[in-house]
Design a protein around this motif. Structure first.
Motif, mmCIF file in Angstrom:
data_model
loop_
_atom_site.group_PDB
_atom_site.id
_atom_site.type_symbol
_atom_site.label_atom_id
_atom_site.label_comp_id
_atom_site.label_asym_id
_atom_site.label_seq_id
_atom_site.Cartn_x
_atom_site.Cartn_y
_atom_site.Cartn_z
ATOM 1 N N ILE A 260 0.828 -1.204 0.000
ATOM 2 C CA ILE A 260 0.000 0.000 0.000
ATOM 3 C C ILE A 260 0.863 1.254 0.000
ATOM 4 N N ARG A 261 1.911 1.223 0.850
ATOM 5 C CA ARG A 261 2.726 2.434 0.992
ATOM 6 C C ARG A 261 3.500 2.751 -0.280
ATOM 7 N N ARG A 262 3.718 1.741 -1.140
ATOM 8 C CA ARG A 262 4.384 2.028 -2.410
ATOM 9 C C ARG A 262 3.430 2.744 -3.375
ATOM 10 N N ARG A 263 2.115 2.599 -3.136
ATOM 11 C CA ARG A 263 1.137 3.275 -3.993
ATOM 12 C C ARG A 263 0.721 4.611 -3.404
ATOM 13 N N VAL A 264 0.745 4.694 -2.081
ATOM 14 C CA VAL A 264 0.269 5.896 -1.400
ATOM 15 C C VAL A 264 1.465 6.537 -0.699
ATOM 16 N N GLY A 265 2.026 7.573 -1.308
ATOM 17 C CA GLY A 265 3.222 8.211 -0.758
ATOM 18 C C GLY A 265 2.873 9.137 0.385
ATOM 19 N N MET A 266 3.903 9.481 1.181
ATOM 20 C CA MET A 266 3.623 10.331 2.335
ATOM 21 C C MET A 266 4.740 11.352 2.537
ATOM 22 N N VAL A 267 4.324 12.577 2.862
ATOM 23 C CA VAL A 267 5.271 13.632 3.234
ATOM 24 C C VAL A 267 4.920 14.048 4.651
ATOM 25 N N PHE A 268 5.957 14.138 5.497
ATOM 26 C CA PHE A 268 5.689 14.305 6.924
ATOM 27 C C PHE A 268 5.801 15.759 7.366
ATOM 28 N N GLN A 269 5.393 15.970 8.623
ATOM 29 C CA GLN A 269 5.345 17.320 9.174
ATOM 30 C C GLN A 269 6.717 17.983 9.172
ATOM 31 N N ARG A 270 7.720 17.253 9.671
ATOM 32 C CA ARG A 270 9.075 17.787 9.653
ATOM 33 C C ARG A 270 9.829 17.115 8.525
ATOM 34 N N PRO A 271 10.644 17.885 7.794
ATOM 35 C CA PRO A 271 11.438 17.276 6.726
ATOM 36 C C PRO A 271 12.305 16.157 7.317
ATOM 37 N N ASN A 272 12.287 14.986 6.692
ATOM 38 C CA ASN A 272 13.070 13.882 7.247
ATOM 39 C C ASN A 272 13.895 13.156 6.190
ATOM 40 N N PRO A 273 14.805 13.880 5.516
ATOM 41 C CA PRO A 273 15.675 13.195 4.561
ATOM 42 C C PRO A 273 16.590 12.222 5.305
ATOM 43 N N PHE A 274 17.062 11.185 4.595
ATOM 44 C CA PHE A 274 17.992 10.243 5.222
ATOM 45 C C PHE A 274 19.353 10.918 5.349
ATOM 46 N N GLU B 107 10.203 6.410 9.889
ATOM 47 C CA GLU B 107 8.883 6.615 9.271
ATOM 48 C C GLU B 107 9.022 6.916 7.795
ATOM 49 N N ALA B 108 10.057 7.725 7.455
ATOM 50 C CA ALA B 108 10.257 8.066 6.051
ATOM 51 C C ALA B 108 10.439 6.796 5.232
ATOM 52 N N ALA B 109 11.236 5.848 5.767
ATOM 53 C CA ALA B 109 11.471 4.604 5.035
ATOM 54 C C ALA B 109 10.192 3.765 4.954
ATOM 55 N N TYR B 110 9.473 3.665 6.082
ATOM 56 C CA TYR B 110 8.208 2.926 6.055
ATOM 57 C C TYR B 110 7.263 3.534 5.025
ATOM 58 N N GLY B 111 7.235 4.880 4.985
ATOM 59 C CA GLY B 111 6.333 5.579 4.074
ATOM 60 C C GLY B 111 6.611 5.285 2.612
ATOM 61 N N LEU B 112 7.827 4.836 2.306
ATOM 62 C CA LEU B 112 8.175 4.490 0.922
ATOM 63 C C LEU B 112 7.877 3.032 0.613
ATOM 64 N N GLY B 113 7.291 2.323 1.577
ATOM 65 C CA GLY B 113 6.967 0.922 1.343
ATOM 66 C C GLY B 113 8.165 0.004 1.484
ATOM 67 N N VAL B 114 9.156 0.433 2.273
ATOM 68 C CA VAL B 114 10.341 -0.403 2.474
ATOM 69 C C VAL B 114 10.037 -1.405 3.589
ATOM 70 N N PRO B 115 10.297 -2.699 3.368
ATOM 71 C CA PRO B 115 10.042 -3.675 4.435
ATOM 72 C C PRO B 115 10.916 -3.388 5.652
ATOM 73 N N ARG B 116 10.424 -3.849 6.800
ATOM 74 C CA ARG B 116 11.091 -3.533 8.062
ATOM 75 C C ARG B 116 12.556 -3.966 8.084
ATOM 76 N N TRP B 117 12.839 -5.183 7.625
ATOM 77 C CA TRP B 117 14.226 -5.682 7.695
ATOM 78 C C TRP B 117 15.144 -4.803 6.864
ATOM 79 N N ARG B 118 14.627 -4.369 5.708
ATOM 80 C CA ARG B 118 15.442 -3.542 4.827
ATOM 81 C C ARG B 118 15.647 -2.157 5.443
ATOM 82 N N MET B 119 14.592 -1.652 6.103
ATOM 83 C CA MET B 119 14.687 -0.356 6.767
ATOM 84 C C MET B 119 15.762 -0.415 7.852
ATOM 85 N N ILE B 120 15.763 -1.504 8.642
ATOM 86 C CA ILE B 120 16.733 -1.622 9.732
ATOM 87 C C ILE B 120 18.156 -1.668 9.178
ATOM 88 N N LEU B 121 18.353 -2.486 8.134
ATOM 89 C CA LEU B 121 19.708 -2.625 7.591
ATOM 90 C C LEU B 121 20.193 -1.339 6.922
#
Lengths: 352, 252, 293
Positions: free
Chosen positions: B82-96, C179-193
């Protein structure tokens, strides 16, 4: 009436803004669609449940291995010391016989040596560790704070065997030629410093131990002193207290439970410390009053005699000593961790 | 292209707290929909139920039906799908923070196992252009960390990151609340541009923002959807007294 | 005595308080100096004694029998490296994954709290007891001393340290980027690694290095596992020489030549520990992106 109220309160810009055209954004023109390959790929990608399950099981197994290790250690220690446990029972810990030839074993001299050296080491290390912690946290000028803290931590990075080497060639001669005679001259009347002073013995072992456990105590003390809220310190200073009064009233009183935890953690280290002690304690199963006399600790008797132990009962007795050491350090560490945890948890709660 | 969302009898809880009560709503495709209401009214929880982010909190629970396009998201698919179809942008910018700008944008694809360099290059450029960030960062795409950008740029980077997986719906949870006015207006312009291609749901506590960008607006209060209507109706002739009180500043 | 005179500052009292303040400051400064003296004495003496005894032969030769001069500790250096490599290969992955469990799965659970506590307790178990455990677990079954037993024992000692630092470092990773990673549809194990572990990597690596430095100097656990040897290492199922063991044996011997080698060995051991820690810090601090943290 409702109509007029809305009209009155309505910000005039509100609706105008709605029909505003967006500002032109440079470089914003995007041509064409997203590559179809992406959506196709992502839609075919599965739920990831298999990967998640496998990974979860793997990390759980690794975490459980810690529990497993402790249980396994306890199990093999009991199993390997069965012979001695059956032969001597609790008597093992209150008799002082140590006769491999006759097969008669008692751990009392080692318990005595361990308690004496650990106690003396604490007597030396605790005041010094407090000095270091107070100096670093409250007195030291800011730029020196990092380097001094680093240097005291460095003490913890030196391997035990190197401490031992230094003690054998530097500390022992100093004890024999300078410190020993000095103690005899001024404190000889106590009877604690009688007999021949070879430089090796309980006192030398205690001194090297104190150097080794000092960083543990001072770093925990610093941690709990740092957990004292600044507001409390300022409150006491605002009443016109001197710096020492502030440290005594605000810092030490608040941190005392945690400091006790740090001291007990240091005790845990002292009880089990092996190599440096083995190298300077003299290795003789005596219960002597003089601190110059050679002694033996639980850890050093294992280190010294384990590989030479002939006969199953002898080996089993040594492993039983290891079992005792294991249980004692587990209890001591548990108490210490609970105390430190108690203090830092309270301060964390206040900070929230 | 975007798809519509249909919500039926949606209820949600955090632990014992009943945060959403019987929500029924149809969000049209390829338009912007704003959700307004006082803090704690459940509007954030609601959008987090639309891509199953709600359940990343262990104490959270959801009941009811949500259909994104023709997929019943609580029955037909796993959360990650679902999350791959429904994208999300959060309240605070959270780049990796450990990734370059390029990798940040490509992360949704790379972390899901897509590694075709040519396509990735194309997607990164396209997404950054869509997010109006391309001209500002194109020279140090792989040199700079995403965390080195300004707050407004970081948020546009996060939008680019969400767009890179070509979502059908884009959820935005107060995307401009942590930004300065200039950055806020850029984000609003972006939403205006993007809503032709994606279905956008934006949570905001700023009523002007809702009025500026959204075709439809929903008003949440105490976990309930009080009113859902075209934005102009909500702001000029609300049916419900509570909506009227809120937009005229009587409370909240 | 009127109320007034009680309120007026008492000169003697002020002097006494100020004197005790200075006295305590002086004591704490003196105490700190007293602590730094042995540290500096040990380091200076070590460099002085060790450096004068180091030569090429030390790094290239195996020990000579008593009475012959020369010889070195090359086999001990190689042996230690092998044992430590083995320990790290087992201990670091298990420790990190255990830390992942505590931070990402076990937070707030009784099992997680229990494991955390047991890890702390295991950390405090004396190394000599770990040596016996290694002996009882492996040597007894193999019926001979071995490098394998030593490596496993040291690995067990690394696990709790690595686990706890990994956990602490993962806890500092902001929830927002998970959350950003989850929001992209990344599975948990991949997010952790790819996200949690990668963001926390500098701290985790430092933790691993500390664990490594700690076991690198350990002697007691090797006494009944690696046992020591005067020959080049051949395979993991044999007794093997190790630097700390050899230092111990030489230090306790009555020969000046061997004492000399013990000092040189100690200097090499400490340098190895410091250099390996420094090297990893350097490598991990390079290749970072501009503006990353």
């Amino acid at each position: 009436m409702a109509d007029t109220r809305i009209k009155d309160a309505e910000p005039p810009a509100l609706l105008k803004l709605q029909v505003n055209e967006p500002h032109a954004v440079a470089g914003h023109a995007v041509e064409g669609k997203a590559p179809a390959a992406i959506r196709e790929f992502l839609n075919k990608r599965g739920s990831g449940a298999a990967g998640d399950g496998a990974f979860g099981a793997l990390v759980l197994a690794c975490a459980l291995s810690i529990l497993g290790i402790v249980v396994l250690i306890l199990f093999v220690l009991i199993q390997q010391s069965k012979l001695s446990l059956h032969a001597f029972g609790l008597k093992f810990f209150i008799t002082s016989a140590w006769d491999p030839v006759m097969g008669d074993f008692g751990a009392l001299p080692f318990i005595y040596g361990t308690l004496v050296t650990s106690f003396l080491a604490l007597c030396i290390a605790v005041p010094l560790a407090l000095c270091v912690a107070i100096f670093i946290m409250e007195i030291c000028p800011k730029p020196l704070r990092g380097p001094v803290a680093f240097l005291t931590e460095l003490l913890a990075a030196i391997p035990s065997v190197v401490y031992g080497l230094w003690a054998v060639f530097v500390l022992v001669p100093i004890m024999r030629d300078h410190l020993g005679p000095f103690l005899v001259k001024f404190f000889g009347w106590t009877g604690l410093f009688s007999g021949t002073n070879f430089g090796e013995g309980l006192l030398t072992a205690s001194i090297i131990l104190s150097i080794m456990i000092l960083p543990v105590i001072s770093s925990i003390t610093r941690e709990v002193m740092g957990a004292v809220p600044v507001s409390q310190k300022e409150g006491v200073l605002a009443l016109g207290a001197t710096r020492w009064e502030m440290i005594r009233i605000a810092v030490l009183r608040n941190a005392r439970v945690g400091i006790v935890g740090g001291v007990i953690l240091g005790l845990g280290r002292a009880l089990g410390e092996t190599m440096a002690v083995t190298m300077v304690i003299g290795n003789h199963p005596d219960i002597a009053k003089s601190l110059f006399a050679p002694g033996y600790t639980l850890a050093s008797v294992i280190a010294n005699e384990f590989t030479e132990a002939t006969g199953d009962l002898y080996l089993s007795a040594l492993i039983e000593i290891g079992l005792a050491l294991f249980l004692v350090t587990v209890v001591v560490n548990t108490i210490a961790r609970l105390l430190v945890w108690f203090v830092t948890r309270n301060s964390a709660r206040e900070a929230r | 292209m975007g798809v519509g969302i249909e919500v039926k009898n949606l209820n949600a809880w955090y632990g014992q707290t009943h945060t959403l009560r019987d929500i029924n709503l149809t969000i049209p495709a390829n338009s912007a929909t704003a959700l307004i209401g006082p803090s704690g009214c459940g509007k954030s929880t609601f959008v987090r139920c639309l891509n199953r982010m709600h359940e990343t909190n262990p104490s959270a629970r959801v009941e009811g039906m949500v259909k994104v396009g023709d997929i019943d998201i609580y029955n037909d698919a796993a959360p990650v799908e679902i999350r791959r179809r429904v994208g999300m942008v959060f309240q605070r910018p959270n780049p990796f923070p450990t990734m370059s700008i390029y990798d940040n944008v490509a992360s949704g694809l790379k972390l899901n196992g897509f590694h075709n360099r040519k396509v990735l290059d194309e997607v990164v450029e396209r997404s950054l252009k869509q997010a109006a960030l391309w001209n500002e960062v194109k020279d140090d795409l792989k040199k700079k960390s995403g965390a080195s950008l300004s707050g407004g740029q970081q948020q546009r980077l996060c939008i680019a990151r969400a767009l890179a997986v070509d979502p059908e719906v884009l959820l935005m949870d107060e995307p401009a609340s942590a930004l300065d006015p200039a950055s806020t207006s850029k984000i609003e312009d972006l939403i205006f541009e993007l809503k032709d291609e994606y279905s956008i749901v934006i949570v905001t506590h700023n009523m002007q923002q809702a009025a500026r960008v959204a075709e439809n607006t929903g008003f949440f209060l105490n976990g309930q959807l009080v009113e859902f209507a075209p934005t102009s109706t909500i702001f000029t002739k609300p049916h419900d007294k509570r909506t009227e009180d809120y937009i005229t500043g009587r409370f909240g | 005595m009127s109320t007034n005179s009680q309120l007026r500052p008492n000169r003697a009292n002020v002097l006494r308080r100020s004197a005790s303040n200075h006295l305590v400051t002086a004591i704490s400064v003196l105490g700190t100096l007293l602590v730094l003296v042995p540290l500096i004495a040990i380091l200076v003496y070590l460099v002085y004694k060790g450096a004068s005894s180091l030569n090429v032969a030390f790094f290239t030769h195996t020990p000579k029998p008593v009475g012959e001069s020369g010889g070195g500790m090359a086999n001990s250096i190689v042996g230690s490296s092998i044992i430590l490599l083995l320990a790290s290969l087992i201990g670091i992955p298990v420790g990190i994954l255990g830390g992942v469990y505590l931070a990402e799965y076990g937070a707030g659970k009784t099992l997680g709290a229990g494991i955390r506590f047991v890890a702390d307790v295991l950390n405090g178990v004396p190394s000599i007891v770990m040596g016996i455990a290694g002996y009882a677990l492996i040597v007894v079954h193999q019926r001979h001393f071995s490098a394998l037993a030593a490596g496993v024992t040291l690995a067990i000692m690394m696990v709790p340290t690595v686990t706890r630092t990994t956990e602490e470092m993962l806890m500092t990773v902001p929830h927002a980027i998970r959350e950003a990673a989850y929001g992209l549809g990344v599975p948990r194990w991949r997010m952790i690694l790819s996200i949690s572990l990668r963001t926390a990597a500098p701290g985790i690596i430092t933790g691993c290095m500390l664990a490594f430095a700690r076991v690198a100097g350990e002697t007691a656990p090797l006494l009944f596992t690696a046992f020591g040897s005067s020959f080049w290492p051949h395979n993991l199922n044999e007794p093997m020489a190790a630097l700390p063991l050899q230092i111990f044996v030489y230090a306790m011997s009555p020969y000046d030549e061997w004492h000399r080698l013990a000092w040189a060995g100690s200097l090499v051991l400490i340098t190895l520990i410091m250099v390996s820690v420094g090297l990893v810090r350097y490598v991990t601090s390079r290749g970072r992106l501009k503006g990353g943290h």
